[in-house]
Structures are given as C-alpha cells and as structure tokens.
Design a protein around this motif. Structure first.
Motif, mmCIF file in Angstrom:
data_model
loop_
_atom_site.group_PDB
_atom_site.id
_atom_site.type_symbol
_atom_site.label_atom_id
_atom_site.label_comp_id
_atom_site.label_asym_id
_atom_site.label_seq_id
_atom_site.Cartn_x
_atom_site.Cartn_y
_atom_site.Cartn_z
ATOM 1 N N ALA A 164 0.831 -1.206 0.000
ATOM 2 C CA ALA A 164 0.000 0.000 0.000
ATOM 3 C C ALA A 164 0.863 1.252 0.000
ATOM 4 C CB ALA A 164 -0.919 0.007 1.219
ATOM 5 N N ARG A 165 0.331 2.323 -0.555
ATOM 6 C CA ARG A 165 1.025 3.608 -0.528
ATOM 7 C C ARG A 165 0.756 4.351 0.782
ATOM 8 N NH1 ARG A 165 -0.191 8.814 -1.609
ATOM 9 N NH2 ARG A 165 -2.280 8.268 -2.287
ATOM 10 N N PRO A 166 -0.509 4.468 1.247
ATOM 11 C CA PRO A 166 -0.735 5.211 2.489
ATOM 12 C C PRO A 166 -0.603 4.345 3.738
ATOM 13 C CG PRO A 166 -2.843 4.634 1.517
ATOM 14 C CD PRO A 166 -1.774 4.126 0.569
ATOM 15 N N ALA A 167 -0.268 4.988 4.841
ATOM 16 C CA ALA A 167 -0.298 4.322 6.145
ATOM 17 C C ALA A 167 -1.755 4.136 6.558
ATOM 18 C CB ALA A 167 0.436 5.167 7.181
ATOM 19 N N LEU A 168 -2.100 2.954 7.080
ATOM 20 C CA LEU A 168 -3.489 2.662 7.428
ATOM 21 C C LEU A 168 -3.660 2.051 8.819
ATOM 22 C CD1 LEU A 168 -4.794 1.179 4.042
ATOM 23 C CD2 LEU A 168 -5.396 3.379 5.061
ATOM 24 N N LEU A 169 -2.573 1.719 9.495
ATOM 25 C CA LEU A 169 -2.672 1.056 10.786
ATOM 26 C C LEU A 169 -1.660 1.620 11.775
ATOM 27 C CD1 LEU A 169 -2.963 -2.554 9.370
ATOM 28 C CD2 LEU A 169 -4.700 -1.511 10.852
ATOM 29 N N GLY A 170 -1.960 1.416 13.064
ATOM 30 C CA GLY A 170 -1.027 1.780 14.112
ATOM 31 C C GLY A 170 -0.170 0.592 14.520
ATOM 32 N N THR A 171 0.523 0.736 15.629
ATOM 33 C CA THR A 171 1.375 -0.351 16.118
ATOM 34 C C THR A 171 0.551 -1.483 16.731
ATOM 35 O OG1 THR A 171 1.627 0.812 18.222
ATOM 36 C CG2 THR A 171 3.346 1.152 16.565
ATOM 37 N N ASN A 172 -0.700 -1.217 17.075
ATOM 38 C CA ASN A 172 -1.671 -2.212 17.540
ATOM 39 C C ASN A 172 -1.091 -3.232 18.522
ATOM 40 O OD1 ASN A 172 -3.254 -0.813 15.750
ATOM 41 N ND2 ASN A 172 -4.151 -2.625 14.819
ATOM 42 N N PRO A 173 -0.789 -2.792 19.750
ATOM 43 C CA PRO A 173 -0.158 -3.684 20.736
ATOM 44 C C PRO A 173 -1.108 -4.747 21.283
ATOM 45 C CG PRO A 173 -0.746 -1.603 21.739
ATOM 46 C CD PRO A 173 -0.998 -1.441 20.269
ATOM 47 N N LEU A 174 -0.503 -5.837 21.736
ATOM 48 C CA LEU A 174 -1.267 -6.873 22.422
ATOM 49 C C LEU A 174 -0.394 -7.528 23.474
ATOM 50 C CD1 LEU A 174 -0.945 -10.245 21.261
ATOM 51 C CD2 LEU A 174 -0.977 -8.810 19.246
ATOM 52 N N SER A 175 -1.036 -8.040 24.504
ATOM 53 C CA SER A 175 -0.303 -8.694 25.580
ATOM 54 C C SER A 175 -1.104 -9.869 26.099
ATOM 55 C CB SER A 175 -0.046 -7.713 26.730
ATOM 56 O OG SER A 175 0.563 -8.378 27.829
ATOM 57 N N ILE A 176 -0.398 -10.919 26.474
ATOM 58 C CA ILE A 176 -1.000 -12.039 27.181
ATOM 59 C C ILE A 176 -0.142 -12.335 28.395
ATOM 60 C CG2 ILE A 176 0.189 -13.758 25.754
ATOM 61 C CD1 ILE A 176 -2.337 -15.538 26.145
ATOM 62 N N ALA A 177 -0.807 -12.590 29.525
ATOM 63 C CA ALA A 177 -0.096 -12.865 30.774
ATOM 64 C C ALA A 177 -0.688 -14.103 31.417
ATOM 65 C CB ALA A 177 -0.205 -11.671 31.722
ATOM 66 N N ALA A 178 0.168 -14.911 32.025
ATOM 67 C CA ALA A 178 -0.289 -16.156 32.651
ATOM 68 C C ALA A 178 0.537 -16.447 33.892
ATOM 69 C CB ALA A 178 -0.180 -17.320 31.668
ATOM 70 N N PRO A 179 -0.073 -17.093 34.873
ATOM 71 C CA PRO A 179 0.695 -17.541 36.035
ATOM 72 C C PRO A 179 1.748 -18.564 35.606
ATOM 73 C CG PRO A 179 -1.684 -17.745 36.418
ATOM 74 C CD PRO A 179 -1.491 -17.486 34.953
ATOM 75 N N ALA A 180 2.802 -18.669 36.387
ATOM 76 C CA ALA A 180 3.856 -19.650 36.102
ATOM 77 C C ALA A 180 4.224 -20.409 37.366
ATOM 78 C CB ALA A 180 5.079 -18.954 35.514
ATOM 79 N N GLY A 181 3.229 -20.629 38.230
ATOM 80 C CA GLY A 181 3.501 -21.326 39.479
ATOM 81 C C GLY A 181 4.428 -20.506 40.353
ATOM 82 N N PRO A 182 5.521 -21.093 40.873
ATOM 83 C CA PRO A 182 6.437 -20.349 41.743
ATOM 84 C C PRO A 182 7.388 -19.434 40.968
ATOM 85 C CG PRO A 182 7.239 -22.585 41.446
ATOM 86 C CD PRO A 182 5.913 -22.516 40.740
ATOM 87 N N HIS A 183 7.334 -19.491 39.663
ATOM 88 C CA HIS A 183 8.236 -18.701 38.833
ATOM 89 C C HIS A 183 7.601 -17.348 38.498
ATOM 90 C CE1 HIS A 183 10.060 -22.615 38.520
ATOM 91 N NE2 HIS A 183 9.023 -23.091 37.840
ATOM 92 N N HIS A 184 8.413 -16.461 37.928
ATOM 93 C CA HIS A 184 7.874 -15.174 37.487
ATOM 94 C C HIS A 184 6.765 -15.405 36.452
ATOM 95 C CE1 HIS A 184 10.901 -13.024 39.629
ATOM 96 N NE2 HIS A 184 11.907 -13.317 38.821
ATOM 97 N N PRO A 185 5.707 -14.603 36.486
ATOM 98 C CA PRO A 185 4.636 -14.769 35.504
ATOM 99 C C PRO A 185 5.147 -14.602 34.073
ATOM 100 C CG PRO A 185 3.922 -13.341 37.292
ATOM 101 C CD PRO A 185 5.402 -13.553 37.468
ATOM 102 N N PHE A 186 4.491 -15.288 33.162
ATOM 103 C CA PHE A 186 4.723 -15.114 31.732
ATOM 104 C C PHE A 186 3.946 -13.884 31.294
ATOM 105 C CE2 PHE A 186 2.682 -16.038 27.514
ATOM 106 C CZ PHE A 186 3.802 -15.824 26.728
#
Length: 375
Positions: A164-186
C-alpha cells in the motif's frame, strides 16, 4: 520528600519506587483525576520505568498524557457507560477516560466475570492511550487466570499494509499474561510492528540513529534517522520486516487486533478512505481507541490445582533447559522484567538526566513535590 526547587538534576538519578508513584499520582490528581484512579494510572505509567521499558514509562507523561488533558482529548472524571451486558461479555463506552486507568478497570471487570462464567470479555470504544499492555494483562495473574489485552491505535496511521502507498494502521499492541507457578509470571507485551514508536522516539531524544529495519521511506528504502517518523517522512515496519521475511505475520496480527479491539467494540478504525488523500504519509491521531480485555479462568474448567501444576511444569522446563551459553539460562517473556522490577523496588528506579529534568519542571508547574534522590 524534597521540594522540586531544592533538587538539582545534573545527571542520572535513582528514586524510591513508592515516592515515584506518589509523585505521579499527585500530578494526575492536579489535572483533575480522582485519587484512586490517579494511583492506578501512576502504577500503569511507572510500570515502564520499573521494568526497564523506558519507552513506555514516565517519558510519556509530558509527551502523551498531559497533552491529552490540555487538548481536551481525555476526560479525567469520565465514567464508562455500559452499552451492553451479556454476563460473560460487556461492551463499554469509555467516554475518553484516561486509558492508563480504564484498561486496568477493564481487566478487573473481565476477571470478575470470569469467576462466574469461566471467561470474561470487556470490549471498550472511545478509550485513550493505555501505556504498557502487559501491566494490564498481568492483573489477571494473581487470580490464577490468563489475561489478554489488545488495543488498536484509534485513527492513528503510521504503518502501511504490504504493497500500500498510504499508512493505514497503528502499532496495535497486544499482551497475554499467565501464572507460572512459583516462577515469574509469563507476560508477553508486544507491538505488531517491529518496534513500538516509543523506542524510535527514545532514540531521537538520545540523539542516536536506529537500526536498519525499523523505518522505511515512501519507496521502501531503510531509514536510520528516528526523527523521520514525526516529520512524516517514514513508516514503521511490520514485525517480520519485509514481505519476504515475514511482514505479513506482523501485518496479520495488527489486523487481528484491529478486529478484536476496534471492530468488535465499534471504535475508531485505522483503515479508512480518509487516509487515501495527501502524500500518503502518516495521518490521524490516537483518538477513539478500541480495547479488548479477556480473562480466562482455567480453574473453572479443570480445577485450579491442575492448572497450577501444568504452568509450573511448563515454565520450569524452560528455566531448567540446558543452555547454549554457560551462565545464560533460558528465559521467557516477563522474566527479565520481573527481575528488574525486584531490583529497582529494592535499590530505586533509575531516571535519566533529561527525564529527571522534565519531571522536575512538571513538579515546579504543579506544585507536586519531586521525589527525594537516592543516588
């Protein structure tokens, strides 16, 4: 706490994390944000500095958030309005509330509904910039749930679809987080472009060039001058780089976010014919952002103990994996950030000299005391 007028900021400094939260909360309160939501917003914003993701931390206070109030693009006291409530899913009009607080509220509400239904979805239109998506998604983790947060960039357009010639979208961030038991969360927190714009602007403020592959000009040639982004002379590239190396994956993920966050909620869209005119350069502003917040309660499906055992084994196997380089173990998204947060909470949050001077100016302007410098 020390008065702003008595603090000389001549080099990099460190301040206690609680003091940084108190200061930032006070600044938001000065601009009309109620106390409780001001504190949540402060925690969301300072999360970037606490975890070492400085491009999404207090550097954005004067660049992004205070201008939202000054320009009337954010309403500090807006109350989200329920447009539809189906039990497990809710649609809200955010009323231009401060996204740093609103996104956190969305995840908390999704968690509440997931306790009852096993899954909770909160969709928001008319939101504003919410900072680190990972901060919000991770709010589900203490409840033994998986959190997902995605947001489009409203009508801001800085990336071009392949071909495409024109810009049409942003950086559109996403995140997913999950427990990891005794470890640091994902906690996976990512833009769908190769880097978020904050990292490009951070390089510009530091007077640095950027690597080939972050920006391209109208003809697709690499651009290493970070200032070209805000001069509207360059476009952010997709995660994956060129079409030959995987750009369609980043582009596809950006469209996934656009559908989930904006189309579902009825928020502002990036792709719009209004972008077809002019020189094709970046257009629009990040107004009427769409937010998609999802909480999943695995314990409601298979029992909490079984889920905990699984994630403990999953992330434990990664951490215990034989490494290619001695002394550099295998890690996963969120691990380093959690380690850094622990260090900074203990020893103080570092602030670069330029940022410290910026915050001192905010302190002088608002009358909110600048944090005492630890070192």
């Amino acid at each position: 706490m020390t008065s702003a007028s008595t603090v000389a900021v001549t080099g990099d400094v460190s301040v206690a994390y609680p003091d940084l939260i108190t200061f930032t909360t006070g600044v938001f309160e000065h601009h009309g944000v109620p106390a409780a939501r001001a504190r949540t917003a402060a925690e969301a914003l300072c999360h970037g500095d606490l975890t070492g993701v400085r491009s999404h931390g207090l550097a954005n206070l004067t660049r992004l958030y205070l201008p939202l109030f000054a320009e009337g693009r954010a309403d500090p006291v807006a109350e989200p309005r329920v447009l539809a409530d189906r039990g497990a899913s809710v649609l809200l009009d955010g009323g231009r509330a401060l996204g740093l607080w609103l996104a956190a509220e969305a995840v908390d509400l999704a968690v509440e509904r997931a306790r009852e239904h096993g899954v909770g979805l909160v969709s928001i239109r008319n939101a504003t910039h919410f900072g680190c998506a990972g901060f919000h998604a991770a709010r589900a983790v203490p409840h033994d749930m998986v959190g997902l947060l995605a947001g489009n960039c409203g009508r801001q357009r800085i990336a071009r679809p392949p071909g495409a010639r024109p810009a049409l979208l942003g950086t559109n961030p996403l995140s997913i987080a999950a427990p990891a038991g005794p470890h640091h969360p994902f906690v996976l927190d990512m833009s769908t472009t190769v880097v978020p714009t904050g990292r490009i602007r951070a390089a510009e403020r530091a007077g640095e060039t950027i690597p080939v592959g972050w920006l391209e000009d109208t003809d697709g040639r690499p651009v290493t001058d970070p200032g070209a982004l805000d001069r509207r002379e360059a476009y952010v590239q997709w995660l994956g780089g060129s079409p030959e190396t995987g750009a369609f994956k980043g582009y596809g993920l950006a469209l996934l976010v656009e559908v989930l966050a904006a189309a579902v909620a009825g928020a502002g869209l990036g792709p719009d014919p209004e972008a077809f005119g002019g020189d094709g350069g970046p257009t629009g502003r990040d107004d009427d952002i769409g937010v998609f917040a999802l909480a999943v309660a695995p314990g409601e499906l298979r029992g909490a103990d079984g889920f905990r055992q699984t994630v403990t084994a999953l992330f434990g196997a990664l951490l215990d994996s034989p490494a290619t380089r001695p002394g550099r173990g295998v890690r996963y998204p969120g691990w380093y950030e959690a380690e850094r947060a622990g260090e900074y909470q203990r020893d103080g949050v570092p602030l670069g000299a330029a940022l410290a001077a910026e915050l001192r100016a905010v302190a002088d302007e608002t009358g909110v005391a600048f944090p005492a410098v630890i070192r």
